[in-house]
Design a protein around this motif. Structure first.
Motif, PDB file in Angstrom:
ATOM      1  N   GLN A 270      -0.985  73.546 -73.184  1.00 25.21           N
ATOM      2  CA  GLN A 270      -1.916  74.369 -72.820  1.00 25.21           C
ATOM      3  C   GLN A 270      -2.627  75.035 -72.696  1.00 25.21           C
ATOM      4  OE1 GLN A 270      -0.815  74.014 -69.331  1.00 25.21           O
ATOM      5  NE2 GLN A 270       0.790  73.459 -68.950  1.00 25.21           N
ATOM      6  N   ILE A 271      -2.850  75.615 -73.892  1.00 24.63           N
ATOM      7  CA  ILE A 271      -3.968  76.908 -74.157  1.00 24.63           C
ATOM      8  C   ILE A 271      -4.845  75.969 -76.086  1.00 24.63           C
ATOM      9  CG2 ILE A 271      -4.137  78.569 -75.124  1.00 24.63           C
ATOM     10  CD1 ILE A 271      -1.487  79.686 -73.165  1.00 24.63           C
ATOM     11  N   VAL A 272      -5.850  76.496 -75.516  1.00 22.12           N
ATOM     12  CA  VAL A 272      -6.827  76.053 -76.896  1.00 22.12           C
ATOM     13  C   VAL A 272      -6.635  77.151 -77.621  1.00 22.12           C
ATOM     14  CG1 VAL A 272      -9.082  75.011 -78.023  1.00 22.12           C
ATOM     15  CG2 VAL A 272      -7.753  73.829 -76.213  1.00 22.12           C
ATOM     16  N   ALA A 273      -6.495  77.289 -79.173  1.00 25.95           N
ATOM     17  CA  ALA A 273      -5.860  78.943 -79.734  1.00 25.95           C
ATOM     18  C   ALA A 273      -7.714  78.515 -81.337  1.00 25.95           C
ATOM     19  CB  ALA A 273      -5.216  78.841 -80.070  1.00 25.95           C
ATOM     20  N   GLY A 274      -7.384  77.367 -82.061  1.00 26.62           N
ATOM     21  CA  GLY A 274      -8.086  77.585 -83.132  1.00 26.62           C
ATOM     22  C   GLY A 274      -8.861  76.244 -82.942  1.00 26.62           C
ATOM     23  N   LEU A 275     -10.016  76.186 -83.600  1.00 27.99           N
ATOM     24  CA  LEU A 275     -10.579  75.336 -83.413  1.00 27.99           C
ATOM     25  C   LEU A 275     -11.023  74.884 -85.174  1.00 27.99           C
ATOM     26  CD1 LEU A 275     -13.094  72.964 -82.631  1.00 27.99           C
ATOM     27  CD2 LEU A 275     -14.366  74.605 -82.595  1.00 27.99           C
ATOM     28  N   ASN A 276     -10.721  73.631 -85.574  1.00 30.08           N
ATOM     29  CA  ASN A 276     -10.120  74.410 -87.438  1.00 30.08           C
ATOM     30  C   ASN A 276     -11.366  73.120 -87.537  1.00 30.08           C
ATOM     31  OD1 ASN A 276      -7.860  74.691 -87.556  1.00 30.08           O
ATOM     32  ND2 ASN A 276      -7.010  72.891 -86.395  1.00 30.08           N
ATOM     33  N   ALA A 277     -12.371  72.496 -86.678  1.00 28.42           N
ATOM     34  CA  ALA A 277     -13.200  71.344 -87.828  1.00 28.42           C
ATOM     35  C   ALA A 277     -13.734  70.534 -86.501  1.00 28.42           C
ATOM     36  CB  ALA A 277     -13.054  69.900 -88.863  1.00 28.42           C
ATOM     37  N   GLY A 278     -15.203  69.872 -86.698  1.00 34.88           N
ATOM     38  CA  GLY A 278     -15.651  68.988 -85.468  1.00 34.88           C
ATOM     39  C   GLY A 278     -16.803  68.436 -85.768  1.00 34.88           C
ATOM     40  N   ALA A 279     -17.047  67.622 -85.006  1.00 36.00           N
ATOM     41  CA  ALA A 279     -18.076  66.242 -85.753  1.00 36.00           C
ATOM     42  C   ALA A 279     -18.619  65.062 -84.239  1.00 36.00           C
ATOM     43  CB  ALA A 279     -18.269  65.739 -86.904  1.00 36.00           C
ATOM     44  N   HIS A 280     -19.450  65.323 -84.285  1.00 35.96           N
ATOM     45  CA  HIS A 280     -20.266  64.757 -82.847  1.00 35.96           C
ATOM     46  C   HIS A 280     -20.923  63.274 -84.269  1.00 35.96           C
ATOM     47  CE1 HIS A 280     -20.118  67.911 -79.873  1.00 35.96           C
ATOM     48  NE2 HIS A 280     -20.111  68.781 -80.441  1.00 35.96           N
ATOM     49  N   ALA A 281     -19.651  61.917 -83.641  1.00 38.13           N
ATOM     50  CA  ALA A 281     -20.159  61.708 -85.010  1.00 38.13           C
ATOM     51  C   ALA A 281     -21.008  59.896 -84.399  1.00 38.13           C
ATOM     52  CB  ALA A 281     -18.679  60.269 -84.810  1.00 38.13           C
ATOM     53  N   ASN A 282     -21.708  60.058 -82.918  1.00 33.86           N
ATOM     54  CA  ASN A 282     -22.426  59.134 -82.905  1.00 33.86           C
ATOM     55  C   ASN A 282     -23.341  59.652 -81.387  1.00 33.86           C
ATOM     56  OD1 ASN A 282     -22.539  57.010 -84.205  1.00 33.86           O
ATOM     57  ND2 ASN A 282     -20.384  57.161 -84.201  1.00 33.86           N
ATOM     58  N   PRO A 283     -24.025  59.504 -81.028  1.00 33.42           N
ATOM     59  CA  PRO A 283     -24.489  60.232 -79.756  1.00 33.42           C
ATOM     60  C   PRO A 283     -24.564  59.420 -78.535  1.00 33.42           C
ATOM     61  CG  PRO A 283     -26.157  58.099 -80.540  1.00 33.42           C
ATOM     62  CD  PRO A 283     -24.965  58.672 -81.531  1.00 33.42           C
ATOM     63  N   CYS A 284     -23.676  60.131 -77.316  1.00 32.56           N
ATOM     64  CA  CYS A 284     -23.459  59.665 -75.699  1.00 32.56           C
ATOM     65  C   CYS A 284     -24.123  59.651 -74.686  1.00 32.56           C
ATOM     66  CB  CYS A 284     -22.208  60.668 -76.019  1.00 32.56           C
ATOM     67  SG  CYS A 284     -20.949  60.324 -74.221  1.00 32.56           S
ATOM     68  N   LEU A 285     -24.715  58.668 -74.282  1.00 32.83           N
ATOM     69  CA  LEU A 285     -25.148  58.064 -72.847  1.00 32.83           C
ATOM     70  C   LEU A 285     -24.929  57.860 -71.730  1.00 32.83           C
ATOM     71  CD1 LEU A 285     -27.667  56.274 -75.503  1.00 32.83           C
ATOM     72  CD2 LEU A 285     -28.050  58.885 -74.822  1.00 32.83           C
TER      73      LEU A 285
END
Length: 348
Positions: A270-285
Motif C-alpha cells: 500500500q505505502i511507498v516508504a523508501g527509495l533505494n535506487a532507480g534508473a531511467h534505462a531508456n527513453p520513453c516516447l
C-alpha cells in the motif's frame, strides 16, 4: 535616449554553475488538494485502496487518506527542475529516498536541495551533478528526502573542470530507518476491499511477478502530468530540445504508471516508504505501451502493528517483456524503461 536592455529571464543553471555545498531554495510553494488526487488517478490506473478511500485509511489507523506517495514525490521533484535539471540531458538515478510524513490535502509543499557532488564527463561538454532534495510542509517538517543525479550541459565547453566529488551513497535504505505513518495499524486490514488476499508472508525473496496489463502512453496525458507537477525541463516540452524532434516522456510519469500497474499482484503493497535506487534505462516516447514486472528483493519486520516492509524491484518495459533486464553485455535491454528499487509497507 538609448534604452539599455536588462535580461530578466532565467536560462537555467549549467554544469559550471554548481559547486559542492551550494544550497538551492526552490521557488513556488504548492498547496495540494483533493483535486490533486483526482487528477493523479485520472492520469494513472491507480487503485491502491489506502489512497482511494478515506474510510479504508481510517480502518488502518489514519484520520483520512493522504495524498499518493508518488504524487507527493512529483510535487517536490517538480519544484527542483528550474534549478537542477532545466538544462539536463538526462536524469540518471536516485538513492537514499525516504517518505517521512504523510502529505494531506491542504498541505503546502516546498523544496530545497544541497549540491553534494559534481563530476565533469570526459567529452567536456556535460557533467554530472548530485543533489540531496528535501520536501517540506507548511510547518517546516520534512515530508520527503532523496538524492538524485543528473547529466547537465555546460554553458562553455572551455570552462575548467571542477575537482570531482562523487558522494558515497548507501546501496539501500536501512529498513529500520523507514518512517511509519503515525497510528498505522494493519491488524484489522480488509483484504476483500483491498482487492487481493496476498499478505507480506505470502511473498518470497527472489519471487517475480508479471503485472500483465499494459498502458499506451499518450502525448496529451504526459503533457498534462508534466504541467501538473510544474516540471519545466525543456526535453519534456520543446520538440526542438532533442535531435529526434520528439518530446521525452517525464521519467516520473513512467514511475507512476508502473507503480499503478503493479496493483495487479501487489495490491497490498500500500505505502511507498523508501527509495533505494532507480534508473531511467531508456527513453520513453509517446505511443510506447508500458508494462511492468516486479521482483521481491528483501523483507523486514516493522514495529507497527500488523505492518511489514517489503523491498521490491519494479521494472517498466516498452512492450510486454517480463523478467528481461540486461543483455549479455551487462547493459539494460533496449525495451527496459525503468529499474526502480523501493520499500513498501503491507499487512503481515
Amino acid at each position: 535616449m538609448t534604452v539599455q536592455a536588462v535580461a530578466k529571464t532565467n536560462p537555467g543553471r549549467f554544469f559550471e554553475d554548481y559547486a559542492v555545498g551550494d544550497v538551492l531554495t526552490h521557488a513556488v510553494p504548492r498547496t495540494v488538494s483533493g483535486g490533486e488526487r483526482a487528477l493523479y488517478h485520472a492520469l494513472y490506473p491507480a487503485r491502491h485502496a489506502f489512497y482511494s478511500s478515506d474510510e479504508f485509511a481510517r480502518s488502518c489507523g489514519l484520520p483520512s487518506s493522504p495524498l499518493d506517495d508518488m504524487a507527493a514525490f512529483h510535487v517536490v521533484f517538480g519544484k527542483t527542475v528550474p534549478d537542477v535539471s532545466l538544462n539536463a540531458v538526462a536524469n540518471l538515478g536516485y538513492a537514499e529516498g525516504r517518505w517521512l510524513k504523510p502529505v494531506w490535502p491542504g498541505d503546502t509543499l516546498r523544496s530545497e536541495s544541497e549540491v553534494i557532488g559534481v563530476r565533469e564527463n570526459s567529452n567536456g561538454k556535460t557533467g554530472v551533478v548530485w543533489v540531496r532534495t528535501r520536501g517540506l510542509n507548511q510547518r517546516d517538517e520534512v515530508v520527503l528526502e532523496y538524492v538524485r543525479w543528473v547529466m547537465v550541459r555546460k554553458r562553455d565547453g572551455d570552462a575548467p573542470a571542477p575537482e570531482p566529488v562523487v558522494p558515497d551513497l548507501a546501496k539501500a535504505v536501512d529498513p529500520e530507518t523507514l518512517a511509519i505513518p503515525e497510528g498505522l495499524d494493519f491488524t484489522g486490514y480488509d483484504f476483500t476491499l483491498a482487492g487481493e488476499p496476498h499478505r507480506w508472508g505470502d511473498y518470497e525473496i527472489g519471487e517475480r511477478i508479471d503485472h500483465v496489463d499494459g498502458v499506451t502512453v499518450e502525448e496529451a496525458e504526459h503533457m498534462m502530468a508534466t504541467r501538473l507537477w510544474q516540471n519545466t525541463a525543456k526535453v519534456h516540452f520543446d520538440v526542438g530540445a532533442r535531435p529526434d524532434g520528439r518530446r521525452l516522456i517525464y521519467g516520473g510519469h513512467v514511475i507512476s504508471m508502473a507503480r499503478a500497474l503493479s496493483f495487479n499482484g501487489l495490491a497490498n503493497a500500500q505505502i511507498v516508504a523508501g527509495l533505494n535506487a532507480g534508473a531511467h534505462a531508456n527513453p520513453c516516447l509517446s505511443g510506447d505501451t508500458v508494462y511492468a514486472w516486479s521482483e521481491v528483493l528483501d523483507k523486514a519486520e516493522t514495529p507497527a502493528p500488523g505492518v511489514g516492509a517489503i523491498r521490491l524491484r519494479l521494472v517498466a518495459t516498452k512492450g510486454h517483456a517480463p523478467f528481461v533486464l540486461r543483455g549479455e553485455d551487462g547493459k539494460y535491454r533496449p525495451e527496459v524503461l525503468l529499474d526502480l528499487d523501493y520499500w513498501a509497507l503491507m499487512p503481515v
